[in-house]
Structure formats: C-alpha cells, structure tokens
Write a protein that holds these residues in place. Structure first.
Motif, short mmCIF file in Angstrom:
data_model
loop_
_atom_site.label_atom_id
_atom_site.label_comp_id
_atom_site.label_asym_id
_atom_site.label_seq_id
_atom_site.Cartn_x
_atom_site.Cartn_y
_atom_site.Cartn_z
N LEU A 167 17.81 -29.02 -43.39
CA LEU A 167 18.26 -28.02 -44.35
C LEU A 167 17.11 -27.78 -45.31
O LEU A 167 16.56 -28.73 -45.89
CB LEU A 167 19.49 -28.52 -45.12
CG LEU A 167 20.71 -28.92 -44.29
CD1 LEU A 167 21.82 -29.43 -45.22
CD2 LEU A 167 21.21 -27.78 -43.44
N ILE A 168 16.72 -26.52 -45.51
CA ILE A 168 15.51 -26.27 -46.29
C ILE A 168 15.69 -25.06 -47.19
O ILE A 168 16.42 -24.12 -46.87
CB ILE A 168 14.31 -26.07 -45.33
CG1 ILE A 168 12.98 -26.21 -46.08
CG2 ILE A 168 14.39 -24.72 -44.61
CD1 ILE A 168 11.80 -26.45 -45.17
N THR A 169 15.01 -25.12 -48.32
CA THR A 169 15.01 -23.99 -49.26
C THR A 169 13.67 -23.94 -49.97
O THR A 169 12.83 -24.85 -49.83
CB THR A 169 16.16 -24.12 -50.27
OG1 THR A 169 16.38 -22.87 -50.92
CG2 THR A 169 15.86 -25.18 -51.33
N VAL A 170 13.45 -22.89 -50.73
CA VAL A 170 12.24 -22.76 -51.54
C VAL A 170 12.51 -23.42 -52.89
O VAL A 170 13.45 -23.08 -53.58
CB VAL A 170 11.86 -21.28 -51.74
CG1 VAL A 170 10.68 -21.16 -52.72
CG2 VAL A 170 11.50 -20.65 -50.40
N GLY A 171 11.65 -24.39 -53.24
CA GLY A 171 11.78 -25.06 -54.52
C GLY A 171 10.83 -24.50 -55.56
O GLY A 171 11.20 -24.24 -56.70
N ASP A 172 9.57 -24.31 -55.17
CA ASP A 172 8.54 -23.80 -56.08
C ASP A 172 7.76 -22.70 -55.35
O ASP A 172 6.81 -22.98 -54.61
CB ASP A 172 7.62 -24.94 -56.51
CG ASP A 172 6.53 -24.48 -57.47
OD1 ASP A 172 6.52 -23.28 -57.86
OD2 ASP A 172 5.66 -25.30 -57.83
N ALA A 173 8.17 -21.47 -55.54
CA ALA A 173 7.54 -20.34 -54.83
C ALA A 173 6.06 -20.22 -55.15
O ALA A 173 5.27 -19.75 -54.32
CB ALA A 173 8.26 -19.04 -55.17
N SER A 174 5.64 -20.65 -56.35
CA SER A 174 4.23 -20.51 -56.73
C SER A 174 3.33 -21.45 -55.94
O SER A 174 2.11 -21.25 -55.90
CB SER A 174 4.08 -20.80 -58.23
OG SER A 174 4.36 -22.16 -58.52
N ALA A 175 3.89 -22.46 -55.30
CA ALA A 175 3.09 -23.43 -54.55
C ALA A 175 2.93 -23.04 -53.09
O ALA A 175 2.21 -23.71 -52.34
CB ALA A 175 3.74 -24.81 -54.64
N ILE A 176 3.58 -21.97 -52.66
CA ILE A 176 3.54 -21.57 -51.25
C ILE A 176 2.21 -20.89 -50.92
O ILE A 176 1.87 -19.87 -51.52
CB ILE A 176 4.70 -20.63 -50.92
CG1 ILE A 176 6.04 -21.36 -51.09
CG2 ILE A 176 4.57 -20.08 -49.50
CD1 ILE A 176 7.25 -20.48 -50.88
N PRO A 177 1.45 -21.43 -49.97
CA PRO A 177 0.19 -20.77 -49.58
C PRO A 177 0.47 -19.60 -48.66
O PRO A 177 1.46 -19.58 -47.93
CB PRO A 177 -0.56 -21.89 -48.84
CG PRO A 177 0.52 -22.73 -48.26
CD PRO A 177 1.65 -22.70 -49.25
N PRO A 178 -0.39 -18.60 -48.67
CA PRO A 178 -0.18 -17.45 -47.78
C PRO A 178 -0.59 -17.79 -46.35
O PRO A 178 -1.33 -18.75 -46.11
CB PRO A 178 -1.10 -16.39 -48.38
CG PRO A 178 -2.22 -17.19 -48.97
CD PRO A 178 -1.58 -18.44 -49.52
N HIS A 179 -0.11 -16.98 -45.41
CA HIS A 179 -0.62 -17.08 -44.05
C HIS A 179 -2.10 -16.70 -44.07
O HIS A 179 -2.54 -15.90 -44.90
CB HIS A 179 0.12 -16.12 -43.12
CG HIS A 179 1.54 -16.52 -42.85
ND1 HIS A 179 1.88 -17.70 -42.21
CD2 HIS A 179 2.72 -15.89 -43.12
CE1 HIS A 179 3.20 -17.77 -42.09
NE2 HIS A 179 3.73 -16.70 -42.65
N ALA A 180 -2.86 -17.29 -43.17
CA ALA A 180 -4.29 -16.98 -43.07
C ALA A 180 -4.66 -17.04 -41.59
O ALA A 180 -3.92 -17.58 -40.77
CB ALA A 180 -5.10 -17.99 -43.88
N PRO A 181 -5.81 -16.45 -41.22
CA PRO A 181 -6.22 -16.51 -39.82
C PRO A 181 -6.22 -17.94 -39.30
O PRO A 181 -6.80 -18.84 -39.91
CB PRO A 181 -7.64 -15.92 -39.85
CG PRO A 181 -7.62 -14.98 -41.01
CD PRO A 181 -6.77 -15.68 -42.04
#
Length: 301
Positions: A68-82
C-alpha cells in the motif's frame, strides 16, 4: 473457456520469474490500512522512502506481498530522466489518475543481469536501482532491508509499470507472524490486466516473465509466474471472472487480484459479492482494483 497454448521465441534461455509484489496506490495510507484490516488482513507499520513515498506492507505465506503506497513528501520526488525510472514520480502520476494497482513486480535473483536481459529483449533500457531502508518487525524492533530493482516498459501500457525486485536481506523482511491473516489469505493467485486486444501484448508479457509457454483463452492470454498467473483479458472476460464491471480506461489497466484463502466460507465482509465459487470486493473510487477471494486449491473459472 476455449483455450490453446503457444510459445514465444525469446532467444537464449533464462529462468521464468515468479510473482513478488503488487504496488497499490492509495490517497490516505492510514485509511487504506484500516480498510484492509477490516477485510481481515494483517497490515504492517508505515515506512518512508527517501524519494517521497510512504508504504505499509501486507505479507503472504506464498512469499508475495501487497505494498500500500502513497505520496508523503511530493517535494522529494525526483523526475524521470533518460534511463532512470522515477518510482516516486510514477506513483504520484498514477494516483492522479486512479487508486489501486499500478505496478506489477516479479522476483529477481540478479537485478543487474535482468536489466541487461530486458535491454537485450527490447523491453527496457533503464539503469538498475538499489535502495535500503529500516524496517520494523511485528515486535517493533528495527532491521535493515535492501532491494535492487530492474525496470521494464511496454509503451502500449503507459499506465502500467513493471519491474523485478531482488532482496538482499530476505531474512529481515519476511515474517511468519505478519503472514497470519484472520481472513485466511495465503497468497496472490492471479493478477488481471484488462485490454481491448489482449493478444497485442503477448510478446512483452512473455519477455518480462521469462516464460515461453502461454495459454490463450476465449477472453485473452495468461502466463504462469511462479505459483501465480498473470492474465490479460477483455472487459467481457473480466466480468466473467470477477462478476463485476471492468474499469473504463483509454489503455490497458491493472484491474483485479485473485487471493487464495483457507477461510472463504467464514468470510462475511460488507460489500463483498458472491460470484462463481468466490467472493469479490468490487473496485470503487478509494480503491479502484477488484479483489477476488477464492478457496485454496479451488478451480478458477
């Protein structure tokens, strides 16, 4: 159902991969934990990832588990990259569309080798991803767990993520007491993807699982993944198996999970529907994946 069997050529041989776990996105982690506990599952404590997501684990005796998963700290999420798959970004983006199952995970004995194999087969060109965190045993004591992941991708399934997971300290992760559930659940027997044209995805599915043999039915295709089955079926096939309407989606989507239980006759949960020798918890807004409970050793429709 009518069925035929066929094989897909994968080149050099390699071991088929088994079901490992299922990433289930939820808007409210504590509410989801309470919901699953009310269904008779033993739900683990909250864990935090350094990339912004938080989870709670439900383990099964067949060595599979729900995350079971959710977003806790959206500011810590890295973007997708090549060549870099952002786990947190996918969870965030998937939750913006719907809750429920969005990532299917198989077991890996060597994530680095699986990364190379996926690249060779043309189903993934991502760098392997390794991480470690502290986990909690049922008694509250802390242990270290660590995982290496290898990602695959099917462009025709943009809302479904696929990867394999290698555990480095499995003795610290698996817990016999965490696998005891009052609803008698022993493991995941089947995961269901709904697609308008199931056979369009047979090459990817075979390459991801590492299994050449595949079964075709009146409603789609299925392939063995360890003790469980992955199937891709039509909306009509979904209704036939789960007894409820398939989700409407612009592209293939994870729609259902079939769970084996030793206590089907004793299960009395509000909202469950009896269907074809099992019980179905239909999808809803808060959890958009149907759950079907079937007896251990029972014959599936």
């Amino acid at each position: 159902m009518l069925e035929t069997r066929h094989r897909v050529c994968l080149g050099r041989g390699f071991m088929a991969r088994a079901l490992d776990h299922f990433v289930l996105g939820v808007a409210d982690l504590d509410a989801a934990g309470a919901r699953f506990a009310a269904m008779g599952f033993t739900v683990g404590a909250r864990n935090k990832h350094p990339w912004g997501t938080e989870n709670r684990i439900i383990q099964f005796a067949d060595q599979t588990f729900f995350e079971l998963i959710t977003v806790g700290d959206a500011s810590a999420i890295p973007p997708h990259a090549p060549r870099h798959f952002s786990f947190g970004a996918f969870v965030r983006d998937a939750l913006a569309k719907k809750t429920g199952l969005s990532m299917l995970v198989l077991k890996s004995a060597d994530a680095k080798a699986d990364t190379a194999e996926f690249a060779r087969l043309g189903i993934g060109d991502f760098e392997p991803f390794h991480f470690a965190r502290k986990g909690k045993r049922p008694d509250g004591s802390e242990v270290e767990v660590a995982f290496s992941l290898a990602f695959a991708a099917e462009p025709a399934m943009p809302d479904c993520a696929f990867f394999v997971c290698q555990q480095h300290f499995p003795q610290n992760f698996w817990s016999g007491s965490a696998q005891q559930h009052t609803n008698g659940a022993t493991g995941v027997r089947r995961v269901t993807i709904v697609a308008e044209n199931p056979s369009d995805h047979h090459i990817f599915l075979s390459a991801f699982v590492g299994e050449r043999a595949m079964r075709s039915t009146s409603f789609g295709i299925e392939i063995a993944a360890g003790q469980g089955i992955i199937e891709i079926i039509s909306p009509e096939g979904f209704r036939f198996r789960y007894g409820t309407k398939a989700p409407a989606a612009p592209s293939p989507t994870f729609a259902g999970l079939e769970i084996a239980t030793t206590k089907l006759e004793g299960m009395h949960v509000k909202g469950f529907e009896t269907h074809a020798g099992g019980l179905t918890a239909p999808a809803d807004h808060d959890f958009a994946t149907a759950l079907r409970f079937v007896p251990v050793g029972g014959v599936a429709v």
